[in-house]
Design a protein around this motif. Structure first.
Motif, PDB file in Angstrom:
ATOM      1  N   TYR A 165      45.865  47.941  44.742  1.00  0.00           N
ATOM      2  CA  TYR A 165      46.268  47.551  43.192  1.00  0.00           C
ATOM      3  C   TYR A 165      44.879  46.801  42.555  1.00  0.00           C
ATOM      4  O   TYR A 165      43.720  46.511  43.235  1.00  0.00           O
ATOM      5  CB  TYR A 165      47.233  46.385  43.623  1.00  0.00           C
ATOM      6  N   GLN A 204      43.906  43.874  39.616  1.00  0.00           N
ATOM      7  CA  GLN A 204      44.137  42.862  38.705  1.00  0.00           C
ATOM      8  C   GLN A 204      43.273  42.442  37.508  1.00  0.00           C
ATOM      9  O   GLN A 204      42.201  41.977  37.784  1.00  0.00           O
ATOM     10  CB  GLN A 204      44.425  41.307  39.446  1.00  0.00           C
ATOM     11  N   SER A 210      43.619  37.824  33.535  1.00  0.00           N
ATOM     12  CA  SER A 210      44.855  37.043  33.144  1.00  0.00           C
ATOM     13  C   SER A 210      46.150  37.939  32.943  1.00  0.00           C
ATOM     14  O   SER A 210      46.883  37.763  32.133  1.00  0.00           O
ATOM     15  CB  SER A 210      44.627  36.557  31.520  1.00  0.00           C
ATOM     16  N   GLN A 211      45.950  38.840  33.749  1.00  0.00           N
ATOM     17  CA  GLN A 211      47.248  39.763  33.969  1.00  0.00           C
ATOM     18  C   GLN A 211      47.773  39.873  35.406  1.00  0.00           C
ATOM     19  O   GLN A 211      47.167  39.358  36.007  1.00  0.00           O
ATOM     20  CB  GLN A 211      46.842  41.170  33.395  1.00  0.00           C
ATOM     21  N   GLY A 212      49.068  40.445  35.512  1.00  0.00           N
ATOM     22  CA  GLY A 212      49.611  40.680  36.755  1.00  0.00           C
ATOM     23  C   GLY A 212      48.934  41.811  37.540  1.00  0.00           C
ATOM     24  O   GLY A 212      48.195  42.655  36.617  1.00  0.00           O
ATOM     25  N   PRO A 213      48.996  41.972  38.924  1.00  0.00           N
ATOM     26  CA  PRO A 213      48.458  43.084  39.353  1.00  0.00           C
ATOM     27  C   PRO A 213      49.050  44.313  38.971  1.00  0.00           C
ATOM     28  O   PRO A 213      50.172  44.409  38.643  1.00  0.00           O
ATOM     29  CB  PRO A 213      48.709  42.757  40.986  1.00  0.00           C
ATOM     30  N   TYR A 273      49.596  48.646  40.289  1.00  0.00           N
ATOM     31  CA  TYR A 273      49.348  49.614  41.129  1.00  0.00           C
ATOM     32  C   TYR A 273      48.400  50.678  40.600  1.00  0.00           C
ATOM     33  O   TYR A 273      48.387  51.020  39.667  1.00  0.00           O
ATOM     34  CB  TYR A 273      50.717  50.316  41.455  1.00  0.00           C
ATOM     35  N   TYR A 326      42.067  45.369  44.884  1.00  0.00           N
ATOM     36  CA  TYR A 326      42.919  44.854  46.482  1.00  0.00           C
ATOM     37  C   TYR A 326      43.202  46.110  47.089  1.00  0.00           C
ATOM     38  O   TYR A 326      43.870  46.945  46.646  1.00  0.00           O
ATOM     39  CB  TYR A 326      43.994  44.022  46.093  1.00  0.00           C
ATOM     40  N   LEU A 369      53.552  43.354  50.566  1.00  0.00           N
ATOM     41  CA  LEU A 369      52.319  43.309  50.282  1.00  0.00           C
ATOM     42  C   LEU A 369      51.436  41.951  50.557  1.00  0.00           C
ATOM     43  O   LEU A 369      51.752  40.967  49.958  1.00  0.00           O
ATOM     44  CB  LEU A 369      52.139  43.538  48.589  1.00  0.00           C
ATOM     45  N   PHE A 420      47.962  40.244  49.761  1.00  0.00           N
ATOM     46  CA  PHE A 420      46.802  40.306  49.015  1.00  0.00           C
ATOM     47  C   PHE A 420      45.753  39.603  49.875  1.00  0.00           C
ATOM     48  O   PHE A 420      45.962  38.523  50.119  1.00  0.00           O
ATOM     49  CB  PHE A 420      46.978  39.777  47.576  1.00  0.00           C
ATOM     50  N   LYS A 431      41.197  38.768  49.447  1.00  0.00           N
ATOM     51  CA  LYS A 431      40.319  38.304  48.124  1.00  0.00           C
ATOM     52  C   LYS A 431      39.814  39.300  47.298  1.00  0.00           C
ATOM     53  O   LYS A 431      39.631  39.155  46.114  1.00  0.00           O
ATOM     54  CB  LYS A 431      39.222  37.905  49.013  1.00  0.00           C
TER      55      LYS A 431
END
Lengths: 113, 114
Positions: A36, A38, A41-44, A46, A87, A101, A103, A105
Motif C-alpha cells: 500500500y 500513502q 495528507s491522504q489515506g493509504p 492499495y 508499506y 493489515l 502497517f 513504518k
C-alpha cells in the motif's frame, strides 16, 4: 505477526525506475505480500499484492524472491505523484490472526524533478 | 463519486467532550474498518465490522464505540476525549474474500483535542 523490514527512505529521479525492497524472512506459506502507499495528507491506497509469482498491474510490478523471504516493488517510471510512504505488509488468510493489515513504518519515497 | 467518505475532515474539541466521526462507502462492500494514525505516523487498526457485526476489536479503550447502522456506514463515537486521542482517523472498506481483499481508505479525519 509476521514482520517486514523496509528502508526508512529512498530517493529517485522523475521518469526513472524505482525498486523498493522489503525483507520478510519469517513469512509463512499462506501469507500474501501486500503493498500500500500513502500520499501526503491522504489515506493509504492499495498498490499490488502477490503470493508466489511476480505480479504486474497498471501501477507497479511486484517481484517475489523464490524463497519468498524478500520482495521488491517496482515503479517503472517514477512521477512526482509517486512520492509517498510505501508499506510492505504480510497478510494471512481470512480467519487467521494475521488477516488484518498491520502497517509498519514503510519507506518514504522522494521523487526529484 | 467518492468511494469512502468521512465527515468531518477536521475536528477540534476540548478534553472531556464526546464526538462522532461518520464514514460511508458506496462500493457495496460488506466489511468496514477504523484505523488510527498517531503523530509518529503509525497506522493501527482499531475495529472491523463485517455485515454490521464486530469482527476485530483491537485493544482500544471502551470510550471508543463503533456503530454500524447498515453495511454502508460505520461511525465512530468517542466519549470523554483525552489529549492522546489526537490523531488522524481513517475509515476503510473491503469486500471480504476467502484469501485476501483490497481495502479502500477514506481521506481521514484529523482530530485535535485541546
Amino acid at each position: 505477526d509476521a514482520k517486514t523490514t523496509q528502508p526508512n527512505s529512498m530517493e529517485s529521479n522523475e521518469e526513472e525506475p524505482v525498486h523498493l525492497p522489503c525483507n520478510h524472512s519469517t513469512i509463512s506459506g499462506t501469507d500474501y505480500i501486500h503493498w500500500y502507499r500513502q500520499l501526503p495528507s491522504q489515506g493509504p491506497e492499495y498498490v499490488i499484492h502477490g503470493l508466489t509469482s511476480n505480479v504486474n498491474n497498471r501501477m507497479a510490478s511486484l517481484a517475489i524472491a523464490e524463497d519468498r523471504k524478500s520482495s521488491t516493488l517496482i515503479l517503472h517510471r517514477a512521477t512526482l505523484r509517486d512520492a509517498a510512504v510505501y508499506y510492505c505488509i504480510l497478510r494471512g488468510l481470512r480467519g487467521g490472526s494475521n488477516y488484518k493489515l498491520t502497517f509498519g513504518k514503510g519507506t518514504l519515497l522522494t521523487v526529484n524533478p | 463519486d467518492t468511494a469512502v467518505s468521512q465527515t468531518p475532515k477536521y475536528l477540534v474539541t476540548q478534553m472531556g467532550n464526546d464526538k462522532s466521526i461518520k464514514c460511508e462507502q458506496n462500493l457495496g462492500h460488506d466489511t468496514m474498518y477504523w484505523y488510527k494514525q498517531d503523530s509518529k505516523k503509525f497506522l493501527k487498526i482499531m475495529f472491523s465490522y463485517n455485515n454490521k457485526e464486530l469482527i476485530i476489536n483491537e485493544t482500544v479503550p471502551n470510550r471508543f464505540s463503533p456503530k454500524s447502522p447498515d453495511k454502508a456506514h460505520l461511525n465512530l463515537h468517542i466519549n470523554s476525549l483525552e489529549l492522546g486521542d489526537s490523531a488522524v482517523y481513517f475509515c476503510a472498506s473491503s469486500q471480504e474474500r476467502p484469501s485476501t481483499d483490497t481495502q479502500y481508505f477514506g481521506p481521514g479525519t484529523r482530530l485535535t483535542v485541546l
